[in-house]
Design an enzyme around this catalytic site. Structure first.
Site, PDB file in Angstrom:
ATOM      1  N   ASN A  12       0.874  -1.181   0.000  1.00  0.00           N
ATOM      2  CA  ASN A  12       0.000   0.000   0.000  1.00  0.00           C
ATOM      3  C   ASN A  12       0.910   1.229   0.000  1.00  0.00           C
ATOM      4  O   ASN A  12       1.516   1.541   1.017  1.00  0.00           O
ATOM      5  CB  ASN A  12      -0.882  -0.049   1.262  1.00  0.00           C
ATOM      6  N   LYS A  14       0.093   4.227  -0.275  1.00  0.00           N
ATOM      7  CA  LYS A  14      -0.572   5.403   0.332  1.00  0.00           C
ATOM      8  C   LYS A  14      -0.396   6.635  -0.560  1.00  0.00           C
ATOM      9  O   LYS A  14      -0.321   6.505  -1.782  1.00  0.00           O
ATOM     10  CB  LYS A  14      -0.070   5.639   1.759  1.00  0.00           C
ATOM     11  N   HIS A  98      -9.494   0.935   4.992  1.00  0.00           N
ATOM     12  CA  HIS A  98      -8.211   1.063   5.687  1.00  0.00           C
ATOM     13  C   HIS A  98      -8.418   1.946   6.906  1.00  0.00           C
ATOM     14  O   HIS A  98      -9.235   2.874   6.879  1.00  0.00           O
ATOM     15  CB  HIS A  98      -7.172   1.676   4.733  1.00  0.00           C
ATOM     16  N   GLU A 100      -6.860   4.332   8.046  1.00  0.00           N
ATOM     17  CA  GLU A 100      -6.696   5.770   7.789  1.00  0.00           C
ATOM     18  C   GLU A 100      -7.975   6.339   7.166  1.00  0.00           C
ATOM     19  O   GLU A 100      -8.345   7.481   7.432  1.00  0.00           O
ATOM     20  CB  GLU A 100      -5.465   6.006   6.897  1.00  0.00           C
ATOM     21  N   GLU A 170      -5.327  -5.423  10.635  1.00  0.00           N
ATOM     22  CA  GLU A 170      -4.304  -4.412  10.848  1.00  0.00           C
ATOM     23  C   GLU A 170      -4.563  -3.694  12.165  1.00  0.00           C
ATOM     24  O   GLU A 170      -5.372  -2.753  12.221  1.00  0.00           O
ATOM     25  CB  GLU A 170      -4.349  -3.382   9.712  1.00  0.00           C
ATOM     26  N   GLY A 176       2.437   1.852  10.825  1.00  0.00           N
ATOM     27  CA  GLY A 176       3.372   2.958  10.673  1.00  0.00           C
ATOM     28  C   GLY A 176       4.082   3.335  11.972  1.00  0.00           C
ATOM     29  O   GLY A 176       4.710   4.383  12.068  1.00  0.00           O
ATOM     30  N   SER A 216       3.476  -2.639  10.329  1.00  0.00           N
ATOM     31  CA  SER A 216       4.933  -2.675  10.460  1.00  0.00           C
ATOM     32  C   SER A 216       5.550  -4.017  10.058  1.00  0.00           C
ATOM     33  O   SER A 216       6.470  -4.513  10.720  1.00  0.00           O
ATOM     34  CB  SER A 216       5.357  -2.270  11.876  1.00  0.00           C
TER      35      SER A 216
END
Ligand code: PEP
Length: 255
Positions: A12, A14, A98, A100, A170, A176, A216
């Protein structure tokens, strides 16, 4: 690696990579990964680079994914991109929900399920993301949160579509941050998701669904994570932005 399901490892990217940078990255990946057949490999560039990357991966074993899509087929939805527009670039997968998007764009399980239906209708495979926050994990409600997200985001999908959906577990606190869930923590949630799928559908459907881990993932932890019985791949953010690390992650999971 002897697995019940074929591993699927997706990058991904992003909101990173201009068209020129995306071209460089995919070319470097193709050099490193051209002989890999045992693992499904997917890259998810930003919308603006899909056309370019699509040209570079023609007749290769790397597949294209998008990071999001509209639930609507067309119309007055400024700034949105439809499933058909993705199909023009031979996109095969689309990441939905996702964390985010859930956090910054208020995406809900209900919206993710509508998008998942729209993706399947266009023969795009959704990669549906679920995961608990650190606060939820510390409160001990991880399994309830995951159950609500999986049920809500897959609402109304029949068994055939469910089997053709990829789930990505996730944990939000691992995305991240450099903090990875331990292999035991990850396997425990993946097994929970598979039991849940068996109760929502049936055992054979649950056995078919591939469940990726994301948070990660790096070259030094990928193999151990992927060797768990219910972990069927990875959704990789940061480490997919460099050809070397993404290729190492994939190669580390080959036999
Ligand atoms: C992601 O964004 O899906 C992700 C897992 O990111 P990272 O690998 O950087 O934690």
């Amino acid at each position: 690696m002897n697995k019940d399901r074929k591993l699927i490892i997706a990058g991904n990217w992003k909101m990173n990579k201009t068209v020129a940078e995306a071209a460089d990255l995919i070319d470097a990946l193709l050099i490193d990964l051209k002989d890999v057949k045992e693992i499904d490999m997917v890259v998810c560039p930003p919308f603006t680079a899909l056309g370019e990357v699509s040209k570079h991966i023609l007749s290769t074993s790397i597949r294209l994914g998008a990071q999001n899509m509209s639930q609507h087929p067309s119309g007055a939805y400024t700034g949105e991109v439809s499933a058909m527009m993705l199909k023009e670039f031979s996109v095969r997968y689309v990441i939905l929900g996702h964390s985010e998007r859930r956090q910054y764009f208020n995406e809900t399980d209900a919206l993710v399920s509508v998008k998942a239906h729209a993706a399947h209708a266009a023969a795009l495979r959704p990669i549906i993301c679920v995961g608990e926050t650190l606060e939820e994990r510390e409160k001990g409600v991880t399994e309830e949160i995951i159950e609500t997200q999986v049920r809500g985001s897959m609402d109304g999908l029949d068994a055939a579509k469910a089997a053709d959906t990829i789930l990505a577990y996730e944990p939000v606190w691992a995305i991240g941050t450099g903090k990875t869930a331990s292999t035991e923590q990850a396997q425990e949630v993946h097994a929970h998701i598979r039991r849940l799928l068996a109760s929502m559908y049936d055992e054979s459907t649950a056995r078919l669904v591939r469940i990726q881990y994301g948070g990660s993932v790096k070259p030094n932890n990928a193999r151990e994570l992927m060797s768990q019985p219910d972990i069927d791949g990875a959704l990789v953010g940061g480490a997919s932005l460099e050809a070397r690390s993404f290729a190492q992650i994939i190669k580390s999971c080959l036999d």
